[in-house]
Design a protein around this motif. Structure first.
Motif, PDB file in Angstrom:
ATOM      1  N   GLU A  13      63.383  47.560 -12.609  1.00 46.66           N
ATOM      2  CA  GLU A  13      62.128  47.951 -13.241  1.00 46.66           C
ATOM      3  C   GLU A  13      61.001  47.149 -12.612  1.00 46.66           C
ATOM      4  OE1 GLU A  13      63.500  49.218 -17.692  1.00 46.66           O
ATOM      5  OE2 GLU A  13      63.219  47.092 -17.285  1.00 46.66           O
ATOM      6  N   VAL A  14      59.958  47.835 -12.232  1.00 47.05           N
ATOM      7  CA  VAL A  14      58.798  47.218 -11.591  1.00 47.05           C
ATOM      8  C   VAL A  14      57.535  47.712 -12.283  1.00 47.05           C
ATOM      9  CG1 VAL A  14      59.976  46.980  -9.369  1.00 47.05           C
ATOM     10  CG2 VAL A  14      58.652  49.042  -9.828  1.00 47.05           C
ATOM     11  N   THR A  56      59.064  45.837 -18.832  1.00 46.64           N
ATOM     12  CA  THR A  56      58.448  45.272 -20.034  1.00 46.64           C
ATOM     13  C   THR A  56      59.046  43.931 -20.441  1.00 46.64           C
ATOM     14  OG1 THR A  56      59.984  46.503 -21.434  1.00 46.64           O
ATOM     15  CG2 THR A  56      57.859  47.544 -20.976  1.00 46.64           C
ATOM     16  N   GLN A  57      60.223  43.578 -19.962  1.00 44.53           N
ATOM     17  CA  GLN A  57      60.884  42.351 -20.383  1.00 44.53           C
ATOM     18  C   GLN A  57      60.379  41.147 -19.576  1.00 44.53           C
ATOM     19  OE1 GLN A  57      62.397  44.917 -18.912  1.00 44.53           O
ATOM     20  NE2 GLN A  57      64.024  44.264 -17.584  1.00 44.53           N
ATOM     21  N   PRO A  58      60.637  39.931 -20.085  1.00 45.84           N
ATOM     22  CA  PRO A  58      60.220  38.732 -19.349  1.00 45.84           C
ATOM     23  C   PRO A  58      61.047  38.565 -18.075  1.00 45.84           C
ATOM     24  CG  PRO A  58      61.526  38.140 -21.279  1.00 45.84           C
ATOM     25  CD  PRO A  58      61.305  39.626 -21.341  1.00 45.84           C
ATOM     26  N   PRO A  59      60.617  37.641 -17.196  1.00 46.56           N
ATOM     27  CA  PRO A  59      61.355  37.418 -15.940  1.00 46.56           C
ATOM     28  C   PRO A  59      62.811  37.040 -16.174  1.00 46.56           C
ATOM     29  CG  PRO A  59      59.242  36.303 -15.886  1.00 46.56           C
ATOM     30  CD  PRO A  59      59.428  36.812 -17.292  1.00 46.56           C
ATOM     31  N   ASP A  96      61.012  38.559  -7.831  1.00 48.51           N
ATOM     32  CA  ASP A  96      59.944  39.440  -7.371  1.00 48.51           C
ATOM     33  C   ASP A  96      58.762  39.386  -8.357  1.00 48.51           C
ATOM     34  OD1 ASP A  96      60.377  41.291  -9.468  1.00 48.51           O
ATOM     35  OD2 ASP A  96      61.344  42.773  -8.193  1.00 48.51           O
ATOM     36  N   PRO A  97      57.637  40.006  -8.026  1.00 56.71           N
ATOM     37  CA  PRO A  97      56.458  39.921  -8.889  1.00 56.71           C
ATOM     38  C   PRO A  97      56.658  40.469 -10.307  1.00 56.71           C
ATOM     39  CG  PRO A  97      55.832  40.678  -6.707  1.00 56.71           C
ATOM     40  CD  PRO A  97      57.341  40.667  -6.754  1.00 56.71           C
TER      41      PRO A  97
END
Length: 143
Positions: A13-14, A56-59, A96-97
């Motif tokens: 997911e990005v 939508t989730q945290p890193p 990743d970002p």
């Protein structure tokens, strides 16, 4: 019971498909398999990575996936050139970002193996396993 054979694809997911293609394209030689408004599919021989818009989730920290490359050192240099922070530790990990934790391993050093026809089709005819990886494969009867 059914047995696991392998992984067909991984979906990441990005935030933006365009931004993700630009980001990953600075690090890896990408071949786009297909694209829709909210997804992109990047070829990896007989497998692929799906990029899905809408993270939508945290890193991720512990949850990660491993990418196999033909040249880990070149990947390290590409990550540095792209300004990507490499995670501490003995491996080559980055986030990743959008918070996806990626671990990079060299094809030569792991048991994961592509069929000779797939390697040839990808242009990797001379890509051979390290002695350590060959020992591990032989111990499993896979060499």
């Amino acid at each position: 019971m059914p047995r696991l054979v392998g992984i067909n694809h991984v979906a990441l997911e990005v935030g933006s498909i365009d931004d993700a293609l630009e980001f990953y394209g600075r690090i890896f030689d990408l071949e786009l398999r297909g694209r829709s408004p909210r997804m992109a599919f990047i070829d990896m021989g007989d497998q692929f990575i799906a990029l899905a818009e809408g993270r939508t989730q945290p890193p991720d920290r512990h949850r990660h996936f491993g990418l196999v490359v033909d040249d880990k050192e070149a990947t390290h240099k590409a990550l540095e050139a792209a300004g990507v922070e490499i995670q501490p530790g003995r491996g080559l990990d980055f986030i990743d970002p959008w918070g996806n934790h990626v671990q990079v391993v060299d094809y030569r050093d792991v048991q994961f193996s592509k069929a000779p026809r797939v390697l040839s089709g990808m242009g990797f005819e001379g890509l051979a396993k390290s002695d350590r990886a060959q020992i591990e494969l032989r111990q499993k009867g896979l060499a």
